[in-house]
Design a protein around this motif. Structure first.
Motif, short mmCIF file in Angstrom:
data_model
loop_
_atom_site.label_atom_id
_atom_site.label_comp_id
_atom_site.label_asym_id
_atom_site.label_seq_id
_atom_site.Cartn_x
_atom_site.Cartn_y
_atom_site.Cartn_z
N ARG A 25 0.89 -1.24 0.03
CA ARG A 25 0.18 -0.06 -0.06
C ARG A 25 0.79 1.36 0.02
NH1 ARG A 25 -5.33 -1.02 3.50
NH2 ARG A 25 -5.90 1.06 2.27
N ASP A 26 1.99 1.06 0.47
CA ASP A 26 2.87 2.38 0.35
C ASP A 26 4.38 1.95 1.00
OD1 ASP A 26 3.62 4.96 0.97
OD2 ASP A 26 3.32 5.27 3.15
N ALA A 27 5.17 3.02 0.05
CA ALA A 27 6.78 2.58 0.40
C ALA A 27 7.40 3.76 0.26
CB ALA A 27 7.29 1.48 -0.59
N THR A 28 8.22 4.14 1.44
CA THR A 28 9.16 5.32 1.52
C THR A 28 10.47 4.98 1.71
OG1 THR A 28 7.04 6.50 2.56
CG2 THR A 28 9.25 7.59 2.63
N ILE A 29 11.28 5.46 0.92
CA ILE A 29 12.67 5.37 0.72
C ILE A 29 13.35 6.72 1.27
CG2 ILE A 29 14.94 4.78 -0.28
CD1 ILE A 29 13.17 2.91 -2.29
N THR A 30 13.84 6.81 2.38
CA THR A 30 14.57 8.06 2.73
C THR A 30 16.04 8.00 2.49
OG1 THR A 30 12.55 8.46 4.19
CG2 THR A 30 14.55 9.66 4.66
N GLU A 31 16.84 9.10 1.85
CA GLU A 31 18.05 8.75 1.94
C GLU A 31 18.64 10.04 2.45
OE1 GLU A 31 19.78 6.97 -2.04
OE2 GLU A 31 17.58 7.68 -2.71
N THR A 32 19.69 10.14 3.18
CA THR A 32 20.35 11.28 3.82
C THR A 32 21.89 11.16 3.75
OG1 THR A 32 20.43 10.11 5.97
CG2 THR A 32 18.45 11.59 5.66
N THR A 33 22.49 12.42 3.69
CA THR A 33 23.73 12.60 3.84
C THR A 33 24.34 13.27 5.14
OG1 THR A 33 24.05 12.05 1.56
CG2 THR A 33 25.95 13.13 2.66
N ASP A 34 25.14 13.06 5.99
CA ASP A 34 25.48 13.71 6.93
C ASP A 34 26.41 14.81 6.35
OD1 ASP A 34 24.02 12.31 8.90
OD2 ASP A 34 26.13 11.14 9.37
N ALA A 35 26.38 16.16 6.88
CA ALA A 35 27.30 17.11 6.74
C ALA A 35 28.22 17.36 7.78
CB ALA A 35 26.63 18.57 6.69
N ILE A 36 29.69 17.33 7.18
CA ILE A 36 30.92 17.55 8.28
C ILE A 36 31.12 18.80 8.03
CG2 ILE A 36 33.20 16.73 8.37
CD1 ILE A 36 32.34 14.03 7.27
N ASP A 37 31.15 19.23 9.39
CA ASP A 37 31.64 20.93 9.47
C ASP A 37 33.25 20.89 9.39
OD1 ASP A 37 32.04 23.38 10.45
OD2 ASP A 37 30.61 23.03 12.07
N VAL A 38 33.46 21.42 8.53
CA VAL A 38 34.89 21.81 8.30
C VAL A 38 35.38 23.16 8.53
CG1 VAL A 38 35.53 19.81 6.92
CG2 VAL A 38 34.74 22.18 5.51
N SER A 39 34.26 24.15 9.28
CA SER A 39 34.73 25.47 9.48
C SER A 39 35.86 25.76 9.99
CB SER A 39 33.32 26.03 9.99
OG SER A 39 32.02 25.80 9.38
N ASN A 40 36.32 26.95 10.18
CA ASN A 40 37.45 27.42 10.90
C ASN A 40 37.15 28.92 11.09
OD1 ASN A 40 38.90 28.86 8.50
ND2 ASN A 40 38.84 26.94 7.79
N LYS A 41 38.35 29.24 12.00
CA LYS A 41 38.21 30.83 12.23
C LYS A 41 38.66 31.58 11.32
CE LYS A 41 39.89 29.60 16.96
NZ LYS A 41 40.78 29.68 17.95
N ASP A 42 38.86 31.41 9.96
CA ASP A 42 39.26 32.18 8.83
C ASP A 42 38.37 33.13 8.29
OD1 ASP A 42 42.31 31.79 9.39
OD2 ASP A 42 42.27 30.25 7.66
N ALA A 43 36.96 32.24 8.43
CA ALA A 43 35.71 32.72 7.72
C ALA A 43 34.65 32.63 8.75
CB ALA A 43 35.42 31.93 6.49
N ARG A 44 33.75 33.63 8.51
CA ARG A 44 32.53 33.68 9.44
C ARG A 44 31.46 32.67 8.97
NH1 ARG A 44 27.61 35.68 8.85
NH2 ARG A 44 26.45 36.02 10.85
N GLU A 45 31.62 32.23 7.69
CA GLU A 45 30.58 31.42 7.17
C GLU A 45 31.10 29.90 7.69
OE1 GLU A 45 32.31 33.57 5.28
OE2 GLU A 45 30.84 35.05 4.81
N GLY A 46 29.99 29.08 7.70
CA GLY A 46 30.26 27.75 7.90
C GLY A 46 30.61 27.16 6.56
N ALA A 47 31.56 25.84 6.56
CA ALA A 47 31.63 25.16 5.59
C ALA A 47 31.70 23.80 5.90
CB ALA A 47 33.19 25.37 5.16
N PHE A 48 31.08 23.11 4.84
CA PHE A 48 30.80 21.62 5.18
C PHE A 48 31.06 20.67 3.94
CE2 PHE A 48 27.99 24.32 7.45
CZ PHE A 48 27.88 23.86 8.82
N VAL A 49 31.41 19.46 4.15
CA VAL A 49 31.68 18.59 3.12
C VAL A 49 30.43 17.27 3.38
CG1 VAL A 49 33.85 19.25 2.66
CG2 VAL A 49 33.44 17.46 4.24
N PRO A 50 30.25 16.61 2.13
CA PRO A 50 29.46 15.52 2.55
C PRO A 50 30.18 14.30 3.29
CG PRO A 50 29.86 15.75 -0.08
CD PRO A 50 30.68 16.93 0.74
N GLY A 51 29.37 13.75 4.20
CA GLY A 51 29.66 12.74 5.08
C GLY A 51 29.00 11.45 4.71
#
Length: 129
Positions: A25-51
């Motif tokens: 009657r129903d099927a749900t596939i949920t896919e996710t990718t964790d975000a790895i925080d690679v931010s540093n003090k050189d920039a105010r903005e956050g920086a992320f890479v796929p995990g």
């Protein structure tokens, strides 16, 4: 694509042989990718890479006690074994993946249809069929 054209099959006791879960009657596939925080003090903005990638599958079907795919899911749940599931679009086998059945429930309401629900944590990578 109409949702009725997308179905889930479970590998039977014979490797490479899949059995369609009856009365889906129903099927749900949920896919996710964790975000790895690679931010540093050189920039105010956050920086992320796929995990780490992960996926889950939730499905509902009418409860048919003798359905081979349901029996395979129940056995996997009770025995702590993986199942291999296959995604089908129309009549074409698209891809398959192993899964751990994390929950399996049956509801039996008064004067209503009996439903079986399953949840799986998918493991490994999707493989083209």
């Amino acid at each position: 694509m109409n949702g009725t054209d997308i179905t889930i099959s479970v590998e039977s006791g014979t490797p490479g042989t899949y059995v369609l879960l009856a009365s889906q009657r129903d099927a749900t596939i949920t896919e996710t990718t964790d975000a790895i925080d690679v931010s540093n003090k050189d920039a105010r903005e956050g920086a992320f890479v796929p995990g780490r990638y992960s996926a889950t599958l939730d499905l509902d079907a009418l409860y048919i006690p003798a359905d081979a795919a349901y029996i395979d899911l129940k056995d996997a749940m009770r025995n702590g074994t993986n199942v291999r599931v296959e995604l089908i679009e129309g009549v074409t086998d698209i891809e398959n993946i192993d899964g751990v059945v994390t929950s399996l429930s049956r509801s039996a309401p008064d004067q209503g249809e009996s439903i079986v629900s399953a949840s799986m944590q998918l493991t490994g990578a999707w493989v083209a069929a």
